[in-house]
Design a protein around this motif. Structure first.
Motif, PDB file in Angstrom:
ATOM      1  N   LYS A  82       0.837  -1.207   0.000  1.00  0.00           N
ATOM      2  CA  LYS A  82       0.000   0.000   0.000  1.00  0.00           C
ATOM      3  C   LYS A  82       0.872   1.258   0.000  1.00  0.00           C
ATOM      4  N   LYS A 107      -5.906   3.819  -6.048  1.00  0.00           N
ATOM      5  CA  LYS A 107      -6.662   2.626  -6.433  1.00  0.00           C
ATOM      6  C   LYS A 107      -6.498   2.289  -7.916  1.00  0.00           C
ATOM      7  N   ARG A 159      -9.480   3.682 -14.091  1.00  0.00           N
ATOM      8  CA  ARG A 159     -10.621   2.903 -13.620  1.00  0.00           C
ATOM      9  C   ARG A 159     -11.594   2.582 -14.759  1.00  0.00           C
ATOM     10  N   SER A 203     -11.184  -7.647  -7.633  1.00  0.00           N
ATOM     11  CA  SER A 203     -11.107  -6.443  -6.806  1.00  0.00           C
ATOM     12  C   SER A 203     -11.652  -5.238  -7.569  1.00  0.00           C
ATOM     13  N   ASP A 212     -10.379  -2.339  -7.407  1.00  0.00           N
ATOM     14  CA  ASP A 212      -9.285  -1.438  -7.762  1.00  0.00           C
ATOM     15  C   ASP A 212      -8.274  -2.170  -8.639  1.00  0.00           C
TER      16      ASP A 212
END
Length: 393
Positions: free
Chosen positions: A71, A86, A237, A267, A269
């Motif tokens: 992360k 993300k 995205r 997921s 993201d």
């Protein structure tokens, strides 16, 4: 080692001396080979050592702390680029990031992709591989074997073109493309843009809100001063459902640790493009190294590193010209980078490289000349050591 983006006092007062102190390589070498393999920064090297000790003495009892670096790395990449954490995923190398797009895109026979001539093979072969699906690969000549002009790329775009794929900075020439102009004009034509950012990420300012690149990939072992085997990719995205993930594994799904009752639900993201166990030692090292860039940017602004690098590159060009060496100079500063390719009359590039190495000056040979790739922690003394080699030969 805890990764932090808070600038330290020395980062603010003496940023380049502070950074140089984080680069053990500078104790011996005038190092100008960042466009090939950069030296590990001290924070990265310290993390590798710490990881080895923990892995041998504690095993997976500290795995949760290692996992937090995933992360941290995605977050640092987003912070450096003004992007969305993300939309970043971790990849083993730039080639993997390119193939995520080239192989994952829903091609149909008759589609086309546009790329400049002279790309590094990693940004050529994955697109050529789509020819078996009926995709036309249009390779656009460079001007004077160096420049990549947006006009030329757009002249090769038509209604069949789905993607323009190119390097932000040419690995041999150092020519830096105007991404703002490219993305605006490509999107006006309904064409997506993929950027191989390995020679630019972290060094030159990039605001993904202002410059809405569709896809980006970059390894960490060059300018980001991390180890080989880890990098980052950015996928917008809006393209998540368009791209078919190539490698599906336990890490790709929402409930990634539900091993007994696995559910194939990707997921939400970009981690859907990650697959399995991560390179924990490499990720921690790159996260630690990338924090150097974040601290400088936070303290001095997004253009500070670029300004420093371009200033040193300009200094090198001027001193090279004074010696009689031959180097290409771009009239437009926006196309310049920290890569300076030059020739010393009467001396083969490979011979010069060996002579330089004998003096602890590290350069490489690319294109038709010697390539010096200057980083922000380099200084005028380093440049003078390189110029001394030019004069001596």
């Amino acid at each position: 080692m805890q990764v932090t983006s808070e600038p330290l006092p020395t980062t603010i007062d003496q940023p380049w001396d502070w950074w140089r102190a984080q680069m053990p390589i500078s104790d011996q070498f005038a190092y100008f080979d960042h466009a090939a393999v950069g030296p590990l920064s001290l924070p990265a090297a310290q993390w590798v050592s710490k990881f080895a000790g923990q892995a041998s003495q504690l095993g997976d009892t500290v795995w949760p702390s290692w996992n937090r670096n995933l992360k941290a790395l995605r977050g640092s990449a987003a912070e450096l680029t003004g992007g969305d954490e993300k939309e970043f995923c971790i990849i083993p190398n730039t080639t993997t990031g390119i193939n995520l797009v080239a192989e994952g895109w829903p091609w149909v026979a008759g589609d086309s992709v546009v790329i400049p001539d002279g790309e590094f093979p990693s940004n050529l072969f994955p697109w050529l591989n789509q020819q078996s699906k009926g995709v036309e690969v249009r390779v656009v000549p460079r001007r004077s074997d160096r420049e990549v002009q947006v006009d030329d790329l757009m002249d090769h775009v038509d209604e069949t073109t789905k993607i323009i794929a190119l390097s932000w900075v040419g690995y041999a020439t150092g020519f830096r493309v105007d991404l703002d102009d490219l993305v605006r004009r490509a999107h006006d034509r309904g064409v997506a843009v993929f950027v191989d950012a390995i020679q630019g990420l972290g060094v030159y300012p990039l605001d993904l809100q202002k410059t809405p690149i569709d896809f980006l990939a970059a390894d960490g072992h060059k300018w980001l001063l991390g180890p080989e085997g880890v990098g980052v990719a950015m996928i917008r995205r809006k393209h998540f459902d368009r791209l078919r993930p190539l490698n599906i594994g336990w890490a790709s799904v929402k409930e990634s640790h539900n091993y007994s009752k696995p559910k194939m639900v990707l997921s939400d993201d970009a981690t859907r493009f990650e697959s399995g166990s991560a390179n924990m030692v490499g990720i921690g090292a790159l996260a630690a190294s990338m924090d150097l860039f974040v601290q400088i940017q936070n303290a001095h602004g997004p253009e500070a590193i670029s300004d420093r690098v371009l200033s040193l590159a300009s200094m090198l060009r001027e001193k090279l010209i004074a010696t009689g060496a031959v180097t290409a100079i771009d009239a437009n500063p926006e196309n310049q980078s920290g890569i300076v390719n030059f020739q010393v009359p009467g001396i083969e590039p490979a011979e010069f490289r060996e002579e330089a190495l004998n003096e602890n000056v590290v350069v490489s040979c690319r294109g038709t000349g010697v390539r010096a790739a200057i980083h922000a922690y380099n200084n005028e003394e380093d440049i003078d050591r390189l110029i001394a080699v030019v004069r001596s030969v």
